[in-house]
Design an enzyme around this catalytic site. Sequence first.
Site: not given
Length: 297
Positions: A54, A98, A121
């Site tokens: 990412k 994450q 997200d």
Amino acid sequence: MSARILSGTEIAAQVRAELSGRAEALATTLGRPPGLAVVLVGDNPASRSYVTGKRKACNEIGVRTFDFDLPAATSMDELRSLLERLNSDGAVDGILVQLPLPAHLDERAAIEHIRPEKDVDGIHPENAGRLLRGEDGFVPCTPLGVVELLRRSHISTRGAHVVIVGRGQLVGRPLSCLMLRKGEGGDATVTVCHSATPDLARFTRDADILVAAAGRPRVVTAHMVREGAVVIDVGVNRVGTTASGKARLCGDVDFAPVAEKAAAITPVPGGVGPMTIAMLLSNTLRAAERARSSTPT
Ligand code: NAP
């Protein structure tokens, strides 16, 4: 093999090229590059590898990453104060934590600490609620990637029977909401299956578009797929290591026999994974654009 291979790698490269121009234009108007904070807690090898991918993708298109690699012993208070700092940092447009977090940390509380406008997200309850109501907000990157991959492959969901195997918070559940939305990329008739679904094949065999998001290696076999169906494999399962010591990956679909029956299929790796990263970049630019338009001039 008869199926058309839907290459997420190729489609994601097109998306990234388009986003790169947008990032450049934004950097000029903002007077700084769009910024994404990427928070990794602990040393889960799969999480580290996702985070590395990412960050690299961000830097390649001109999104600046703020990297926080915290030790596994990080406390909830420490994580919370970092998120508060990032929430009010004007150079940070998006925040990514994450998942999964180490077991002693409260994942839900951490997510709720991210400001919804920076939740690229799409997992904050406010964004999840907006998706459920069909309102504008941030949508999780993987389901968004599936919809974009279908759209750019000219596969319409309108009126199609989409069967999703998996009702997880990150993939199956939000994807079902997306595909139910009115308009392009939606308008599907959606069936969601899970571990309590009896006779899974009865449902999957009826799918025009079958999405496997169960996290079980090769759980979708050829007898479960209708001739001519489109098969999207979201699963990423680590099944041993390659000769060079890298993780060996396989999807939730038994690829070769299913590809004999399907009209189109995504590979693993090189299917949904690259699309997920491309959608993270897209959400980050959207967050930066929104922040810019809400800043008084
Ligand atoms: P998750 O939250 O664990 O959800 C898995 C879902 O699959 C659950 O709803 C579970 O049912 C269902 N399930 C498990 N075994 C099943 C079976 N044998 N038959 C029918 N349903 C079954 O997982 P997730 O986060 O949604 O992720 C799903 C997969 O996508 C994983 O392999 C993950 O690694 C992958 N993934 C890929 C990307 C990417 O970028 N490519 C991104 C995110 C996730 P219950 O609810 O009844 O337990």
